[in-house]
Design a protein around this motif. Sequence first.
Motif, PDB file in Angstrom:
ATOM      1  N   LEU A  27      33.988  38.704  34.765  1.00  0.00           N
ATOM      2  CA  LEU A  27      35.172  38.456  33.938  1.00  0.00           C
ATOM      3  C   LEU A  27      36.402  38.252  34.823  1.00  0.00           C
ATOM      4  O   LEU A  27      37.254  37.403  34.528  1.00  0.00           O
ATOM      5  CB  LEU A  27      35.395  39.618  32.972  1.00  0.00           C
ATOM      6  CG  LEU A  27      34.287  39.865  31.946  1.00  0.00           C
ATOM      7  CD1 LEU A  27      34.615  41.094  31.095  1.00  0.00           C
ATOM      8  CD2 LEU A  27      34.101  38.643  31.048  1.00  0.00           C
ATOM      9  N   LEU A  28      36.507  39.032  35.898  1.00  0.00           N
ATOM     10  CA  LEU A  28      37.596  38.845  36.846  1.00  0.00           C
ATOM     11  C   LEU A  28      37.547  37.436  37.430  1.00  0.00           C
ATOM     12  O   LEU A  28      38.591  36.771  37.556  1.00  0.00           O
ATOM     13  CB  LEU A  28      37.508  39.888  37.958  1.00  0.00           C
ATOM     14  CG  LEU A  28      38.461  39.713  39.150  1.00  0.00           C
ATOM     15  CD1 LEU A  28      39.916  39.812  38.687  1.00  0.00           C
ATOM     16  CD2 LEU A  28      38.165  40.755  40.230  1.00  0.00           C
ATOM     17  N   LYS A  30      36.340  34.728  36.077  1.00  0.00           N
ATOM     18  CA  LYS A  30      36.767  33.758  35.061  1.00  0.00           C
ATOM     19  C   LYS A  30      38.286  33.761  34.916  1.00  0.00           C
ATOM     20  O   LYS A  30      38.910  32.705  34.752  1.00  0.00           O
ATOM     21  CB  LYS A  30      36.090  34.077  33.729  1.00  0.00           C
ATOM     22  CG  LYS A  30      34.580  33.842  33.730  1.00  0.00           C
ATOM     23  CD  LYS A  30      33.958  34.195  32.388  1.00  0.00           C
ATOM     24  CE  LYS A  30      32.459  33.924  32.404  1.00  0.00           C
ATOM     25  NZ  LYS A  30      31.814  34.264  31.111  1.00  0.00           N
ATOM     26  N   TYR A  31      38.881  34.949  34.958  1.00  0.00           N
ATOM     27  CA  TYR A  31      40.336  35.058  34.882  1.00  0.00           C
ATOM     28  C   TYR A  31      40.990  34.377  36.093  1.00  0.00           C
ATOM     29  O   TYR A  31      41.989  33.651  35.971  1.00  0.00           O
ATOM     30  CB  TYR A  31      40.741  36.523  34.799  1.00  0.00           C
ATOM     31  CG  TYR A  31      42.228  36.759  34.848  1.00  0.00           C
ATOM     32  CD1 TYR A  31      43.055  36.291  33.837  1.00  0.00           C
ATOM     33  CD2 TYR A  31      42.800  37.446  35.923  1.00  0.00           C
ATOM     34  CE1 TYR A  31      44.431  36.497  33.890  1.00  0.00           C
ATOM     35  CE2 TYR A  31      44.168  37.660  35.974  1.00  0.00           C
ATOM     36  CZ  TYR A  31      44.975  37.187  34.958  1.00  0.00           C
ATOM     37  OH  TYR A  31      46.329  37.389  35.010  1.00  0.00           O
ATOM     38  N   ILE A  32      40.406  34.583  37.271  1.00  0.00           N
ATOM     39  CA  ILE A  32      40.915  33.949  38.490  1.00  0.00           C
ATOM     40  C   ILE A  32      40.853  32.432  38.370  1.00  0.00           C
ATOM     41  O   ILE A  32      41.781  31.721  38.783  1.00  0.00           O
ATOM     42  CB  ILE A  32      40.130  34.446  39.721  1.00  0.00           C
ATOM     43  CG1 ILE A  32      40.485  35.911  40.007  1.00  0.00           C
ATOM     44  CG2 ILE A  32      40.410  33.587  40.937  1.00  0.00           C
ATOM     45  CD1 ILE A  32      39.617  36.553  41.061  1.00  0.00           C
ATOM     46  N   ASN A  33      39.780  31.905  37.813  1.00  0.00           N
ATOM     47  CA  ASN A  33      39.657  30.454  37.624  1.00  0.00           C
ATOM     48  C   ASN A  33      40.758  29.911  36.715  1.00  0.00           C
ATOM     49  O   ASN A  33      41.284  28.813  36.949  1.00  0.00           O
ATOM     50  CB  ASN A  33      38.287  30.118  37.038  1.00  0.00           C
ATOM     51  CG  ASN A  33      37.179  30.192  38.069  1.00  0.00           C
ATOM     52  OD1 ASN A  33      37.416  30.027  39.264  1.00  0.00           O
ATOM     53  ND2 ASN A  33      35.962  30.463  37.623  1.00  0.00           N
ATOM     54  N   LYS A  34      41.108  30.668  35.683  1.00  0.00           N
ATOM     55  CA  LYS A  34      42.176  30.231  34.776  1.00  0.00           C
ATOM     56  C   LYS A  34      43.525  30.227  35.489  1.00  0.00           C
ATOM     57  O   LYS A  34      44.347  29.318  35.287  1.00  0.00           O
ATOM     58  CB  LYS A  34      42.221  31.130  33.539  1.00  0.00           C
ATOM     59  CG  LYS A  34      41.015  30.969  32.619  1.00  0.00           C
ATOM     60  CD  LYS A  34      41.158  31.826  31.370  1.00  0.00           C
ATOM     61  CE  LYS A  34      39.927  31.703  30.470  1.00  0.00           C
ATOM     62  NZ  LYS A  34      39.749  30.321  29.965  1.00  0.00           N
ATOM     63  N   ILE A  35      43.766  31.235  36.327  1.00  0.00           N
ATOM     64  CA  ILE A  35      45.012  31.273  37.097  1.00  0.00           C
ATOM     65  C   ILE A  35      45.082  30.081  38.040  1.00  0.00           C
ATOM     66  O   ILE A  35      46.131  29.425  38.171  1.00  0.00           O
ATOM     67  CB  ILE A  35      45.121  32.593  37.884  1.00  0.00           C
ATOM     68  CG1 ILE A  35      45.273  33.782  36.932  1.00  0.00           C
ATOM     69  CG2 ILE A  35      46.282  32.544  38.875  1.00  0.00           C
ATOM     70  CD1 ILE A  35      46.572  33.824  36.162  1.00  0.00           C
ATOM     71  N   SER A  51      50.065  33.015  42.571  1.00  0.00           N
ATOM     72  CA  SER A  51      48.784  33.232  41.895  1.00  0.00           C
ATOM     73  C   SER A  51      48.245  34.621  42.168  1.00  0.00           C
ATOM     74  O   SER A  51      47.706  35.278  41.276  1.00  0.00           O
ATOM     75  CB  SER A  51      47.767  32.171  42.340  1.00  0.00           C
ATOM     76  OG  SER A  51      48.196  30.879  41.983  1.00  0.00           O
ATOM     77  N   VAL A  55      47.417  37.416  39.302  1.00  0.00           N
ATOM     78  CA  VAL A  55      46.073  37.989  39.176  1.00  0.00           C
ATOM     79  C   VAL A  55      46.159  39.515  39.184  1.00  0.00           C
ATOM     80  O   VAL A  55      45.514  40.197  38.386  1.00  0.00           O
ATOM     81  CB  VAL A  55      45.145  37.500  40.308  1.00  0.00           C
ATOM     82  CG1 VAL A  55      43.844  38.300  40.322  1.00  0.00           C
ATOM     83  CG2 VAL A  55      44.814  36.022  40.119  1.00  0.00           C
TER      84      VAL A  55
END
Length: 303
Positions: A27-28, A30-35, A51, A55
């Motif tokens: 999940l982390l 995926k969140y990093i990819n969005k950032i 960024s 994060v």
Amino acid sequence: MIYLFIFAFILDQLLGELNYKYNPIILLGKYINKIEFFFNGNYLKIKGILSIFFVILPFLLIIIYIYIIFKYNFFYFNIFGFILYLSIAWRSLIEHGLNIEMSIIEGNINMSKAALSMIVSRTVNNLNINQIYIATIESIFENGNDAIFAPLFFLFTGPLGVIFYRIINTLDAMWGYKNNRYIYFGWSVAKLDDLLNFIPAILTGVIYACCSFKYKYFKQSFLCSFKKFLKWKSKNAGYVMSAGAGSINIILGGISIYNNKYQYRPQLGINKIPNINDITKTCSLINYSMFFIILSFYFLNNI
């Protein structure tokens, strides 16, 4: 601190690596990819720094909230013990190494390459058997620092230090590449990861030397680590791998393939080219090193 360590250690041995579907580290990611999707563009070095901040920020707020609500009660220690468990990967690292070894023993080279691809960033398709040995051992030694000993070192800075390290290390694994996409955007996180890993890498190298199989390898490990690591492109990784290679009397480095391009890496270690038995020795050295850490934690807790 000792309670967090014991709780995380028990969870690691019981659960190993969580299923992909339920793993918070995924999940982390995926969140990093969005950032990255939001920030990656012009002014890449500045946006890379921003960024990192965005994060880390939500996790920082969550930690502050947990501290305010629970402070140092039972739930506080269990929550952060679980976070420490997520930050270390002792059991899964050993399992990955032994899976590669077993596939080679069974004569299934393609399966060993598939298993190897889960723990390395290099291209595995065209590796010969000796390169598979080297890639496996290098990865286990390097990840011994990144995924086991460095998070435990940051435990001395408190739970927030462990979380900060794990986020930066994950960011470096995703953005720390010197290609067109990340060479500027990932510059800041790569430098920060190098800085955070500097002392843990030295301590990991010392631990590998202390847990070497024979007394003569203790001295050899120190000599290898300090003489040869400066030629490696990542000084922290080179130091750790060179100390590990010296501890089990083997040579690492040489030609490998990254992004389908051949790269020559300087020789690390001494004496002989690795064979199948050296994967077992590498996993054993990680285990001995972990037991060394457990005894050290116990000793520090009782002085």
